[in-house]
Enzyme design. Structure first.
Site, PDB file in Angstrom:
ATOM      1  CG  HIS A 115       6.859  -4.188 -16.185  1.00  0.00           C
ATOM      2  ND1 HIS A 115       7.134  -5.360 -15.494  1.00  0.00           N
ATOM      3  CD2 HIS A 115       7.890  -3.477 -16.650  1.00  0.00           C
ATOM      4  CE1 HIS A 115       8.686  -5.404 -15.641  1.00  0.00           C
ATOM      5  NE2 HIS A 115       9.144  -4.366 -16.316  1.00  0.00           N
ATOM      6  CG  ASP A 160       5.486  -7.311 -13.368  1.00  0.00           C
ATOM      7  OD1 ASP A 160       6.682  -7.770 -13.459  1.00  0.00           O
ATOM      8  OD2 ASP A 160       5.079  -6.382 -13.881  1.00  0.00           O
ATOM      9  CB  THR A 173       6.020  -8.125 -18.119  1.00  0.00           C
ATOM     10  OG1 THR A 173       6.882  -7.548 -17.042  1.00  0.00           O
ATOM     11  CG2 THR A 173       4.539  -8.386 -17.188  1.00  0.00           C
ATOM     12  CD  GLN A 184       4.689   4.977 -27.924  1.00  0.00           C
ATOM     13  OE1 GLN A 184       5.298   6.063 -28.550  1.00  0.00           O
ATOM     14  NE2 GLN A 184       5.226   4.008 -27.309  1.00  0.00           N
ATOM     15  CG  ASN A 187       4.768  -4.959 -23.949  1.00  0.00           C
ATOM     16  OD1 ASN A 187       4.805  -6.228 -23.827  1.00  0.00           O
ATOM     17  ND2 ASN A 187       4.693  -3.948 -22.931  1.00  0.00           N
ATOM     18  CB  SER A 188       8.016  -1.396 -28.499  1.00  0.00           C
ATOM     19  OG  SER A 188       9.810  -1.742 -28.364  1.00  0.00           O
ATOM     20  CD  GLU A 231       2.862  -1.567 -31.341  1.00  0.00           C
ATOM     21  OE1 GLU A 231       1.526  -1.323 -31.167  1.00  0.00           O
ATOM     22  OE2 GLU A 231       3.743  -0.844 -30.940  1.00  0.00           O
ATOM     23  CG  ASP A 269      13.995  -6.237 -20.781  1.00  0.00           C
ATOM     24  OD1 ASP A 269      14.510  -5.012 -20.259  1.00  0.00           O
ATOM     25  OD2 ASP A 269      12.949  -6.546 -21.183  1.00  0.00           O
ATOM     26  CD  GLN A 270      15.779  -1.028 -22.602  1.00  0.00           C
ATOM     27  OE1 GLN A 270      16.559  -0.175 -22.799  1.00  0.00           O
ATOM     28  NE2 GLN A 270      14.624  -0.396 -22.298  1.00  0.00           N
TER      29      GLN A 270
END
Length: 409
Positions: A17, A92, A114, A305, A311-312, A315, A331-332
């Site tokens: 975040h 946020d 986010t 990193q 975010n990953s 990316e 959320d994963q």
């Protein structure tokens, strides 16, 4: 002389975040807005511990970092007498109390979501599913690929009155009260989902911003760079427990064996204190695994990193790299299913950590099905990169967002 609004940014205190909101803060500062980045004292100390972030932001005259104590009594005043309120708060999406602060000060509130747009829509749908007696069954617009087990981890309880579910419903509903929303997701990645979110927030303006500032809470072990330089291009699989996930020694060993038995070399990041057990036990296990890896792999506490979590995934999409997702919480679960079933750019290792499973998935993405995933990843990268091009949807929406703080005052 034209006065740009003063914007206060307050992130949820987790690395993913913070990284996203720091990037947003820098983009706003580049557009000459006056920006204050507010953190708790503890999180600010973590922020400046391993990188010279303060020097980096001195190039923006209107930018400053501020801190608040890690705990305050209920009747503590919101602002000191010498501190005029900002013109706008960007909070946020995980922090609903920022609305209360904005309302008390009488200023607009913008919410930066986010996490992925897909997971936000799942959160919005939880209340509807409960009222229809359907939890956990389906999410509108995601029926073709989202299964019961792909819903956020807290939905797996049989008690729909569980405090965490009620908290998520309450926090998500507050998003509808925002003057504007910022999605950390290119709209093209999720098809109709962002439009469906907008039906819940008809009065809010919308923008997009995604990217991460390379902030870290742990010291980077840059020795892995020399090891990586000796490997062939795109020949190494990168594995990491991220910034929050914890695991048992047994799970760690299973994951390691799966990597070791795969057909490619690996870089394995095991964050300090991420192994559950007696004090020092996890460190000893990691040390032993590192010795046994020899020439096949390299294990570090933390490596240079930019991204963690959602975010990953962004990316990885941008740099055209397939993924194996081992979701932990929140959320994963949703993200891992979308990676596998909707975008087809990786595999979902949900609810399992067995060496044979890890080995097969490693071989699938790196060798046996490499071309299949490369084609899908390339297509997703094109979609994402188009959105951030000069005339792309995300770029256009962000340019409008820069004007939004002025327009909604």
């Amino acid at each position: 002389m034209h006065q740009y609004p003063q914007v206060l940014i307050f992130p949820f205190p987790a690395q993913g975040h913070v990284n996203s909101m720091l990037k947003l803060a820098e983009l706003l500062a580049l557009a000459s807005l006056t920006v204050t980045f507010l953190s708790s004292k503890y999180n600010h100390e973590c922020l400046v511990c391993h990188i010279d972030i303060l020097s980096h932001f001195t190039q923006y005259p209107g930018f400053k970092f501020e801190t608040i104590p890690d705990g305050l009594p209920q009747d503590h005043p919101l602002l000191g007498i010498d501190n005029p309120p900002p013109d706008c708060i960007i909070g946020d999406g995980a922090l609903g109390f920022t609305f209360d602060v904005a309302y008390e000060l009488g200023i607009p509130i913008i919410q930066f979501c986010t996490i992925s747009a897909g997971c936000i829509w799942v959160y919005f749908s939880i209340s509807d599913m409960i009222q229809a007696g359907e939890l956990p069954i389906k999410v509108p617009g995601m029926e073709t690929y989202l299964r019961c087990g792909d819903l956020p981890s807290f939905c797996r309880t049989i008690d729909i009155n569980e405090p965490i579910i009620q908290l998520i419903i309450k926090q998500t509903h507050k998003i509808t009260q925002a003057n504007a929303l910022i999605f950390n997701t290119p709209e093209e990645l999720y098809g109709p989902i962002p439009s469906q979110i907008r039906t819940k927030c008809p009065n809010a303006k919308h923008g997009e911003s995604f990217g991460q500032f390379p902030n870290t809470r742990w010291e980077e072990d840059k020795s892995c760079i020399a090891w990586l330089d000796k490997q062939q291009n795109r020949s190494v699989i990168y594995a990491s427990l991220g910034s929050i996930t914890s695991t048992s020694s047994n799970q760690l060993v299973e994951l390691w064996y799966g990597l070791l038995n795969g057909k490619t070399n690996f870089l394995f990041v095991v964050r300090p204190n991420s192994v559950i057990g007696k004090v020092g036990e996890g460190k000893d296990v990691v040390k032993e695994l590192s010795k046994k890896s020899k020439d096949r792999g390299y294990i570090v506490d933390w490596e240079p990193q930019e991204a963690v979590g959602w975010n990953s995934i962004l990316e990885s999409i941008i740099v055209v790299v397939p993924m194996i997702c081992w979701p932990y919480f929140a959320d994963q679960q949703v993200n891992s299913r979308v990676v596998r079933a909707l975008w087809k750019i990786g595999l979902d290792m949900k609810d399992v950590c067995h060496r044979k499973t890890v080995e097969k998935m490693v071989n699938d993405v790196m060798v046996d099905r490499k071309e299949e995933f490369a084609i899908s990843a390339s297509e997703m990268a094109k979609v994402t990169n188009r959105s951030v091009s000069a005339n792309g949807s995300s770029c256009s929406k962000f340019n409008r967002l820069i004007e939004n703080p002025i327009n909604i005052l």
